[in-house]
Design a protein around this motif. Sequence first.
Motif, PDB file in Angstrom:
ATOM      1  N   GLY A   1       0.801  -1.214   0.000  1.00 52.34           N
ATOM      2  CA  GLY A   1       0.000   0.000   0.000  1.00 52.34           C
ATOM      3  C   GLY A   1       0.834   1.264   0.000  1.00 52.34           C
ATOM      4  O   GLY A   1       0.474   2.259  -0.662  1.00 52.34           O
TER       5      GLY A   1
ATOM      6  N   TYR B   1       0.139   3.961  -2.835  1.00 56.66           N
ATOM      7  CA  TYR B   1      -0.414   5.278  -2.494  1.00 56.66           C
ATOM      8  C   TYR B   1       0.581   6.405  -2.730  1.00 56.66           C
ATOM      9  O   TYR B   1       0.184   7.529  -3.063  1.00 56.66           O
ATOM     10  N   SER B   2       1.866   6.150  -2.550  1.00 58.03           N
ATOM     11  CA  SER B   2       2.867   7.198  -2.795  1.00 58.03           C
ATOM     12  C   SER B   2       2.796   7.675  -4.238  1.00 58.03           C
ATOM     13  O   SER B   2       2.756   8.879  -4.523  1.00 58.03           O
TER      14      SER B   2
ATOM     15  N   TYR C   1      -0.727   9.373  -5.084  1.00 54.65           N
ATOM     16  CA  TYR C   1      -0.808  10.759  -4.624  1.00 54.65           C
ATOM     17  C   TYR C   1      -0.010  11.686  -5.537  1.00 54.65           C
ATOM     18  O   TYR C   1      -0.476  12.758  -5.938  1.00 54.65           O
TER      19      TYR C   1
ATOM     20  N   PHE D   1      -4.472   4.563   5.517  1.00 56.11           N
ATOM     21  CA  PHE D   1      -4.829   4.774   4.111  1.00 56.11           C
ATOM     22  C   PHE D   1      -6.299   5.159   3.974  1.00 56.11           C
ATOM     23  O   PHE D   1      -6.648   5.994   3.141  1.00 56.11           O
TER      24      PHE D   1
ATOM     25  N   MET E   1      -5.817  10.973   0.550  1.00 54.76           N
ATOM     26  CA  MET E   1      -5.623   9.702  -0.141  1.00 54.76           C
ATOM     27  C   MET E   1      -6.950   9.108  -0.624  1.00 54.76           C
ATOM     28  O   MET E   1      -7.010   7.951  -0.992  1.00 54.76           O
TER      29      MET E   1
ATOM     30  N   GLY F   1     -10.980   5.726  -2.303  1.00 55.44           N
ATOM     31  CA  GLY F   1      -9.767   5.480  -3.076  1.00 55.44           C
ATOM     32  C   GLY F   1      -9.438   6.610  -4.032  1.00 55.44           C
ATOM     33  O   GLY F   1     -10.077   7.663  -4.052  1.00 55.44           O
TER      34      GLY F   1
ATOM     35  N   ALA G   1      -0.664  -0.245  -8.786  1.00 60.44           N
ATOM     36  CA  ALA G   1      -1.405   1.018  -8.902  1.00 60.44           C
ATOM     37  C   ALA G   1      -1.503   1.474 -10.348  1.00 60.44           C
ATOM     38  O   ALA G   1      -2.567   1.926 -10.799  1.00 60.44           O
TER      39      ALA G   1
ATOM     40  N   VAL H   1      -6.555   2.931  -6.849  1.00 62.57           N
ATOM     41  CA  VAL H   1      -6.182   2.283  -5.589  1.00 62.57           C
ATOM     42  C   VAL H   1      -7.202   2.647  -4.510  1.00 62.57           C
ATOM     43  O   VAL H   1      -7.744   3.752  -4.493  1.00 62.57           O
ATOM     44  N   ASN H   2      -7.492   1.693  -3.640  1.00 62.34           N
ATOM     45  CA  ASN H   2      -8.226   1.934  -2.403  1.00 62.34           C
ATOM     46  C   ASN H   2      -7.630   1.007  -1.347  1.00 62.34           C
ATOM     47  O   ASN H   2      -6.809   0.133  -1.666  1.00 62.34           O
ATOM     48  N   PRO H   3      -7.985   1.152  -0.086  1.00 59.28           N
ATOM     49  CA  PRO H   3      -7.286   0.400   0.973  1.00 59.28           C
ATOM     50  C   PRO H   3      -7.519  -1.108   0.961  1.00 59.28           C
ATOM     51  O   PRO H   3      -6.734  -1.859   1.554  1.00 59.28           O
TER      52      PRO H   3
END
Length: 599
Positions: A61, A65-66, A69, A132, A138, A143, A230, A236-238
Amino acid sequence: MKSRNLIIIVLVILAIAPQVLPTFQITLLNYIGLYALVVLGLVLLTGVGGMTSFGQAAFVGLGAYSSAYLTTTEQLPSWLAWSAGSPWVGLLIGLLLTAAVALFLGALTLKLSGHYLPLGTIAWGISLYYLFGTMSSMGGYTGISGLPSLSLFGVLLDKGEKIYYLIWAILMVAVWITSNLLNSREGRAIRALKGGQLMAESMGVNTFRSKMVIFLISALFAAISGWLYAHTQRFVNPTPFGLSMGIDYLFMALVGGVGSVWGALLGAGILTMLKQWLQDWLPLVMGGNGQYEAIVLGLLIIFMMQRSPGGIWPLLVKLAPASWRNQNHIKITSSAAELPRRDLPQKGKLILEACNVTRRFGGLVANNQMNLKLHAGEVLALIGPNGAGKSTMFNQLSAVDTPSDGEILFLNQSLKGKSSRQVAHMGMSRTFQHVKLLATMTVLENVALGAHLRGNKGIISSALHIEREEEQRLLQEAQYQLERVGLGEHLYTEAGSLSLGQQRILEIARALCADPCVLLLDEPAAGLRHKEKQALAELLKKLRQEGLAILLVEHDMDFVMNLADRIVVMEFGEKIAEGLPEEVQSNPAVLEAYLGGAE
């Protein structure tokens, strides 16, 4: 067929797969590649290092997520504006962030042992998952969508069959790096973590550093997988980064073979395909909708763990021809330069001294006011009945244990506050009363671990396979010491298959590989046959002539009396006699306490 040719065939099949398989199958292969990259880190961390982690999905994750974002935020902070939303910069930032988080979490959790370590990984895995979901920047639990496709050398990787090649190329590089690492000086230190930490520390290995290394590598592999995921999904979602997915990754490792590099690919492939097949067919059999596949999959995994706890890959290896398995052995070249050797102290010089050493365990006094001296070129025997405190004294001399009172001096330096690893670097090496070796590693690799402190090539050199010259020198030294002790014909034998006596001889070869000036031997003759004892005595006499100082704890009185220059006798934690062998043999106190009473 050579195993290398088999690997080439597999790579060719992977290369042509997108040209012949339908889109759905390519998508499955992409997921297998992404999962295998994470599982490969678990092979290092759990299978090789012996540290169970349920939190790898959280690192996936972080990588996802990096980049999400960075590539979707319209107004980036000024310190990130230079990136221009590039996914490749997102990969770099994701790796840096993951490395920082992994180092922090590793420092907190890797000092835990037993069941506390996996519980710790569950705790931070759940924490990152909820992080997240709760951060509005985020996208929360909804997501982030609209991630750009990756572009490489001007080619837009916007379809599954295109990004397939990038996923599998990265995975193959990761396999190559992992294989190189495990077959190196650093890799032997990592493999010693599972069941051999005390021994490894005594051989000069920084075991906590080795733990941090594999924890960091496994986290970075997971982050790269998250980045690829991603930009493959472009959303993306958690959900994919929760605890349940962390458990799935562990299942994949267990199914394929948690201690095998190629088992990571096999486990990811089998579990992914099996889960998909069960999802397709079970509703038709059972009727209606439901997560029947989770129930069946769980039962199948339990059954497999009972039948083959090592996973499927080790079973396949056993079925392979012996010639294939033997190809993994590193060939030793005689052209490698010898390792430098330390100058031994002048014969007769005081090297090791115990001054009024007392060791208490609560109300029990294991050693009381113990004094002894060991000189260069001398064999000193420490004897006494069972429970006399010999092993406790031995552990304090080697810095495995610490005196409650008194002091131990080695080369005129106090050992107070020093670890066994530091003492090993100073020139002290030891064996163990209960043999400590790595049973599944070869005899050569076990002994080469003793030379760990004589090398300096690090993780990057090992991973990139550019430390071969030093590796050859270390292995050549291990071969020399094995031939010296009479085990030269067992170089590539698994250490666990040796007899007990041979394993004790192996420990002596491993200790000699460290190039010590003091050798501590804990019951070296136990389990040896008569001729083996004679050969060991001749070896120790030769080492004594070379100037090595030897302290041994032994119960075989004939062996001791014919070898030792001086003998120290202990009873109830105290020294009751010291002197030449003939003096000790006639000492009334010794006869009463140890040899059965005076006549």
